[in-house]
Motif scaffolding. Structure first.
Motif, PDB file in Angstrom:
ATOM      1  N   PHE A 187       3.356  -6.609   9.245  1.00  0.00           N
ATOM      2  CA  PHE A 187       3.674  -7.318   8.004  1.00  0.00           C
ATOM      3  C   PHE A 187       3.264  -6.444   6.832  1.00  0.00           C
ATOM      4  O   PHE A 187       2.145  -5.932   6.792  1.00  0.00           O
ATOM      5  CB  PHE A 187       2.939  -8.665   7.963  1.00  0.00           C
ATOM      6  N   THR A 188       4.152  -6.274   5.895  1.00  0.00           N
ATOM      7  CA  THR A 188       3.868  -5.444   4.746  1.00  0.00           C
ATOM      8  C   THR A 188       4.093  -6.251   3.471  1.00  0.00           C
ATOM      9  O   THR A 188       4.976  -7.104   3.411  1.00  0.00           O
ATOM     10  CB  THR A 188       4.731  -4.168   4.740  1.00  0.00           C
ATOM     11  N   VAL A 189       3.276  -5.979   2.487  1.00  0.00           N
ATOM     12  CA  VAL A 189       3.358  -6.642   1.198  1.00  0.00           C
ATOM     13  C   VAL A 189       3.599  -5.595   0.139  1.00  0.00           C
ATOM     14  O   VAL A 189       2.927  -4.570   0.118  1.00  0.00           O
ATOM     15  CB  VAL A 189       2.068  -7.425   0.891  1.00  0.00           C
ATOM     16  N   LYS A 190       4.553  -5.849  -0.718  1.00  0.00           N
ATOM     17  CA  LYS A 190       4.839  -4.938  -1.813  1.00  0.00           C
ATOM     18  C   LYS A 190       3.980  -5.323  -3.012  1.00  0.00           C
ATOM     19  O   LYS A 190       3.834  -6.481  -3.327  1.00  0.00           O
ATOM     20  CB  LYS A 190       6.320  -5.012  -2.200  1.00  0.00           C
ATOM     21  N   ARG A 191       3.430  -4.342  -3.657  1.00  0.00           N
ATOM     22  CA  ARG A 191       2.637  -4.580  -4.868  1.00  0.00           C
ATOM     23  C   ARG A 191       3.201  -3.700  -5.978  1.00  0.00           C
ATOM     24  O   ARG A 191       3.569  -2.557  -5.749  1.00  0.00           O
ATOM     25  CB  ARG A 191       1.174  -4.228  -4.670  1.00  0.00           C
ATOM     26  N   GLU A 192       3.221  -4.254  -7.155  1.00  0.00           N
ATOM     27  CA  GLU A 192       3.670  -3.490  -8.317  1.00  0.00           C
ATOM     28  C   GLU A 192       2.534  -3.468  -9.324  1.00  0.00           C
ATOM     29  O   GLU A 192       1.934  -4.502  -9.603  1.00  0.00           O
ATOM     30  CB  GLU A 192       4.915  -4.152  -8.919  1.00  0.00           C
ATOM     31  N   VAL A 250      10.504  -2.856  -7.500  1.00  0.00           N
ATOM     32  CA  VAL A 250       9.691  -2.343  -6.409  1.00  0.00           C
ATOM     33  C   VAL A 250      10.398  -2.448  -5.051  1.00  0.00           C
ATOM     34  O   VAL A 250      10.180  -1.618  -4.176  1.00  0.00           O
ATOM     35  CB  VAL A 250       8.302  -3.022  -6.408  1.00  0.00           C
ATOM     36  N   VAL A 251      11.283  -3.420  -4.865  1.00  0.00           N
ATOM     37  CA  VAL A 251      11.971  -3.530  -3.573  1.00  0.00           C
ATOM     38  C   VAL A 251      12.857  -2.317  -3.328  1.00  0.00           C
ATOM     39  O   VAL A 251      12.969  -1.834  -2.193  1.00  0.00           O
ATOM     40  CB  VAL A 251      12.761  -4.852  -3.435  1.00  0.00           C
ATOM     41  N   ASP A 252      13.474  -1.782  -4.363  1.00  0.00           N
ATOM     42  CA  ASP A 252      14.296  -0.583  -4.195  1.00  0.00           C
ATOM     43  C   ASP A 252      13.443   0.637  -3.863  1.00  0.00           C
ATOM     44  O   ASP A 252      13.827   1.462  -3.037  1.00  0.00           O
ATOM     45  CB  ASP A 252      15.132  -0.331  -5.451  1.00  0.00           C
ATOM     46  N   VAL A 253      12.290   0.737  -4.491  1.00  0.00           N
ATOM     47  CA  VAL A 253      11.366   1.829  -4.187  1.00  0.00           C
ATOM     48  C   VAL A 253      10.873   1.688  -2.750  1.00  0.00           C
ATOM     49  O   VAL A 253      10.783   2.669  -2.005  1.00  0.00           O
ATOM     50  CB  VAL A 253      10.186   1.846  -5.181  1.00  0.00           C
ATOM     51  N   PHE A 254      10.576   0.479  -2.346  1.00  0.00           N
ATOM     52  CA  PHE A 254      10.122   0.186  -0.987  1.00  0.00           C
ATOM     53  C   PHE A 254      11.153   0.656   0.046  1.00  0.00           C
ATOM     54  O   PHE A 254      10.823   1.385   0.991  1.00  0.00           O
ATOM     55  CB  PHE A 254       9.871  -1.318  -0.873  1.00  0.00           C
ATOM     56  N   LEU A 255      12.411   0.264  -0.134  1.00  0.00           N
ATOM     57  CA  LEU A 255      13.460   0.670   0.803  1.00  0.00           C
ATOM     58  C   LEU A 255      13.697   2.176   0.754  1.00  0.00           C
ATOM     59  O   LEU A 255      13.901   2.813   1.791  1.00  0.00           O
ATOM     60  CB  LEU A 255      14.752  -0.088   0.515  1.00  0.00           C
ATOM     61  N   GLU A 256      13.665   2.749  -0.425  1.00  0.00           N
ATOM     62  CA  GLU A 256      13.864   4.188  -0.562  1.00  0.00           C
ATOM     63  C   GLU A 256      12.781   4.968   0.167  1.00  0.00           C
ATOM     64  O   GLU A 256      13.044   6.031   0.728  1.00  0.00           O
ATOM     65  CB  GLU A 256      13.902   4.585  -2.044  1.00  0.00           C
ATOM     66  N   ASP A 306      10.730  11.093   9.029  1.00  0.00           N
ATOM     67  CA  ASP A 306      11.097  10.374  10.248  1.00  0.00           C
ATOM     68  C   ASP A 306      10.815   8.865  10.156  1.00  0.00           C
ATOM     69  O   ASP A 306      10.283   8.244  11.082  1.00  0.00           O
ATOM     70  CB  ASP A 306      10.386  10.969  11.469  1.00  0.00           C
ATOM     71  N   THR A 307      11.180   8.255   9.012  1.00  0.00           N
ATOM     72  CA  THR A 307      10.961   6.823   8.839  1.00  0.00           C
ATOM     73  C   THR A 307      12.248   6.023   8.660  1.00  0.00           C
ATOM     74  O   THR A 307      12.206   4.799   8.696  1.00  0.00           O
ATOM     75  CB  THR A 307      10.040   6.547   7.632  1.00  0.00           C
ATOM     76  N   ARG A 308      13.381   6.695   8.477  1.00  0.00           N
ATOM     77  CA  ARG A 308      14.643   5.984   8.227  1.00  0.00           C
ATOM     78  C   ARG A 308      14.955   4.982   9.348  1.00  0.00           C
ATOM     79  O   ARG A 308      15.422   3.880   9.095  1.00  0.00           O
ATOM     80  CB  ARG A 308      15.785   6.962   8.054  1.00  0.00           C
ATOM     81  N   TRP A 309      14.678   5.332  10.589  1.00  0.00           N
ATOM     82  CA  TRP A 309      14.989   4.468  11.727  1.00  0.00           C
ATOM     83  C   TRP A 309      14.255   3.130  11.667  1.00  0.00           C
ATOM     84  O   TRP A 309      14.697   2.140  12.247  1.00  0.00           O
ATOM     85  CB  TRP A 309      14.684   5.181  13.053  1.00  0.00           C
ATOM     86  N   LEU A 310      13.148   3.106  10.947  1.00  0.00           N
ATOM     87  CA  LEU A 310      12.386   1.859  10.835  1.00  0.00           C
ATOM     88  C   LEU A 310      13.152   0.780  10.076  1.00  0.00           C
ATOM     89  O   LEU A 310      12.904  -0.414  10.275  1.00  0.00           O
ATOM     90  CB  LEU A 310      11.038   2.128  10.163  1.00  0.00           C
ATOM     91  N   LEU A 311      14.095   1.179   9.217  1.00  0.00           N
ATOM     92  CA  LEU A 311      14.903   0.191   8.491  1.00  0.00           C
ATOM     93  C   LEU A 311      15.684  -0.715   9.445  1.00  0.00           C
ATOM     94  O   LEU A 311      15.948  -1.876   9.119  1.00  0.00           O
ATOM     95  CB  LEU A 311      15.864   0.886   7.521  1.00  0.00           C
ATOM     96  N   ASP A 312      16.043  -0.195  10.612  1.00  0.00           N
ATOM     97  CA  ASP A 312      16.747  -1.013  11.605  1.00  0.00           C
ATOM     98  C   ASP A 312      15.886  -2.155  12.129  1.00  0.00           C
ATOM     99  O   ASP A 312      16.405  -3.106  12.719  1.00  0.00           O
ATOM    100  CB  ASP A 312      17.196  -0.151  12.792  1.00  0.00           C
ATOM    101  N   HIS A 313      14.582  -2.068  11.926  1.00  0.00           N
ATOM    102  CA  HIS A 313      13.651  -3.058  12.461  1.00  0.00           C
ATOM    103  C   HIS A 313      12.944  -3.868  11.371  1.00  0.00           C
ATOM    104  O   HIS A 313      12.061  -4.670  11.664  1.00  0.00           O
ATOM    105  CB  HIS A 313      12.627  -2.351  13.351  1.00  0.00           C
ATOM    106  N   LEU A 314      13.365  -3.655  10.128  1.00  0.00           N
ATOM    107  CA  LEU A 314      12.788  -4.368   8.980  1.00  0.00           C
ATOM    108  C   LEU A 314      13.555  -5.655   8.717  1.00  0.00           C
ATOM    109  O   LEU A 314      14.779  -5.637   8.572  1.00  0.00           O
ATOM    110  CB  LEU A 314      12.837  -3.472   7.738  1.00  0.00           C
TER     111      LEU A 314
END
Length: 132
Positions: free
Chosen positions: A124-129, A38-44, A51-59
């Motif tokens: 804050f975000t939580v990943k769920r599978e 799920v972490v790979d899906v989350f980052l993908e 227009d969300t790629r830039w948010l990775l700089d702040h994660l």
């Protein structure tokens, strides 16, 4: 929080913060860190979203164990290894309301309070599978 851990946290937060001091935080333990999980899906989702790629700089990915931290360092640039004073192991999946789950939640709440006390705002975000 120990001085060295506090200094590491400050460096990571400063590097990831938006101009207004906001960061995006998520946690990661070895139960969620395997390649293809799920972490790979989350980052993908950040990479392919509108227009969300830039948010990775702040994660900031907050690693709860050594395995997760090693994986984070392979896949993302803003990683912080959260430790516990009592050496409690947060590596496995914790079932809802068990002692391990409650310890992990309280440690996370303490950490989030520390981020706020340093003057940062966060999402804050939580990943769920889904369990099959």
């Amino acid at each position: 929080m120990q001085n060295s851990e506090d200094a590491r946290l400050e460096r990571v937060l400063r590097a990831a913060a938006m101009a207004n001091g906001t960061v995006i935080l998520t946690t990661l333990n070895s139960a969620w860190a395997e390649p293809g999980s799920v972490v790979d899906v989350f980052l993908e989702s950040f990479r392919i979203g509108d227009d969300t790629r830039w948010l990775l700089d702040h994660l900031v990915m907050v690693s709860l164990d050594l395995t997760a931290h090693r994986r984070c360092l392979q896949i993302h640039r803003h990683c912080f290894a959260l430790t516990t004073d009592d050496g409690f192991d947060f590596s496995g999946e914790k079932n809802f309301m068990t002692d391990g789950y409650l310890k992990m939640m309280w440690r996370r709440i303490d950490f989030l309070g520390h981020v706020l006390a340093k003057g940062y705002s966060f999402i804050f975000t939580v990943k769920r599978e889904e369990k099959q």
